[in-house]
Design an enzyme around this catalytic site. Sequence first.
Site, short mmCIF file in Angstrom:
data_model
loop_
_atom_site.label_atom_id
_atom_site.label_comp_id
_atom_site.label_asym_id
_atom_site.label_seq_id
_atom_site.Cartn_x
_atom_site.Cartn_y
_atom_site.Cartn_z
CE LYS A 199 0.80 4.59 8.59
NZ LYS A 199 0.86 4.06 7.25
CG ASP A 248 5.68 3.79 1.02
OD1 ASP A 248 5.96 4.45 2.05
OD2 ASP A 248 4.53 3.62 0.59
CE1 TYR A 288 -3.65 2.57 0.64
CE2 TYR A 288 -2.37 3.26 2.55
CZ TYR A 288 -3.42 3.48 1.66
OH TYR A 288 -4.22 4.58 1.81
#
Length: 430
Positions: free
Chosen positions: A267, A239, A144
Amino acid sequence: MNDALSRELYARARQRLPGGVNSPVRSFLSVGCAPRFIASAKGSHITDVDGNEMIDYVCSWGPGILGHAHPEVLEKVKAACDAGLTYGAPTEREVEMAELLSVLVPSMEVSRLVSSGTEAVMSAIRVARGFTGRDKILKFQGCYHGHSDGLLVKAGSAALTTNVPDSAGVPADFVKHTLVAQYNDEQSVRACFEAFPDEIAAVIVEPVAANMGVVLPEAGFLRFLREITEKYHALLIFDEVITGFRLALGGAQEYYGVTPDLTTLGKIIGGGMPVGAYGGKAEIMRCVSPDGPVYQAGTLSGNPIATAAGLATLRILQQDRDIYRRLEAKTLRLRDAFLSAGAGIQVDQVGSLMSVFFTDTPVVDYAAAASSDTAAYADYFRFLLERNIYVAPSQFEALFVSDAHTQEDLDRTCEVIKEYFTHGICLSRN
Ligand SMILES: *Cc1c(COP(=O)(O)O)cnc(C)c1O
């Protein structure tokens, strides 16, 4: 256990918010119960509006690596608030953040701050295309990368040519330049490069996949990606929105010793506030506006409050290098509890990233992850929740441990895990 107020709020929320939530996984839809509405959090515990205090293994999906409401982080945020919330002009903390990133993640020689992981990845892809002059990107099924159009793709039946949008509202034309390969499958990557040797701008990968549950890269897989991208003059994008500052201070690229051209962060970098970043080699990042022709902007990018929270968090991590050993030790305790109690499960773990899959198949890719018994996971989830242990309400997410989790938290959690696998399964399913 009482959840009357959460239920009441959920009923109200469903009238005015899609599914009652502002991000789908919060809805608890896949575990078949009403979500808890949270009132406060401190350390390793979160408390819902009905006053249930729970041991939290979601940690806001990763940012909460120090635990909730860390006093030093709060202090910096409060001080920053007093100086004004946003200026839309450069500040010293943005410079400090970019300098710190270049030290902690040396491949990020130059970086740009944004406000979410989605934005970071979307922008990094644009930079890769602008820099290489190529259109295609290659991603992996089950990874994702946020919800931008070109990345919401699933592999079609003939994965090389017929990828299809994974969401309504994404025109098929928008994903025609996105190729999908299989995680840990070198041959599927080679096939894409052989089919489009001069057209692939970048390979983007979660160096440890953590959005189909945690799936580890097999030995040599990341190095293979490094080599094949170099061979075909494509960029390699890691990522690291989840793995950044979690697997090691320098992320998965430090942990595995493989250096990408571009890195995306989110995050943890915001310490609980909305921050994302992308960056890499200076030569590549000089393409970004206003230095170069790749346009990317943001009204609240590098926001002074958000950067205060992020910087405080990263500095604590930097000063306490034993933290990664402690995090892993806690995670291993939980892993061992699952392994000694559970049957018919797989545990994938590296550092403080871990998932328990309810399947007999070793989980090395999307197909294996998808073979999990999600009804069994839902059952396990509800058993834990009823005992005030809050884990991800989905099979396909990681379990996050923070530095604030205590031995007492872990003892209690191991006890409940053991109880579930010895007695609970039949109790709650009958
Ligand atoms: C969470 C996540 C994103 C998206 O970040 P948001 O801040 O939710 O937009 C992108 N990539 C990975 C690997 C993620 O885990």
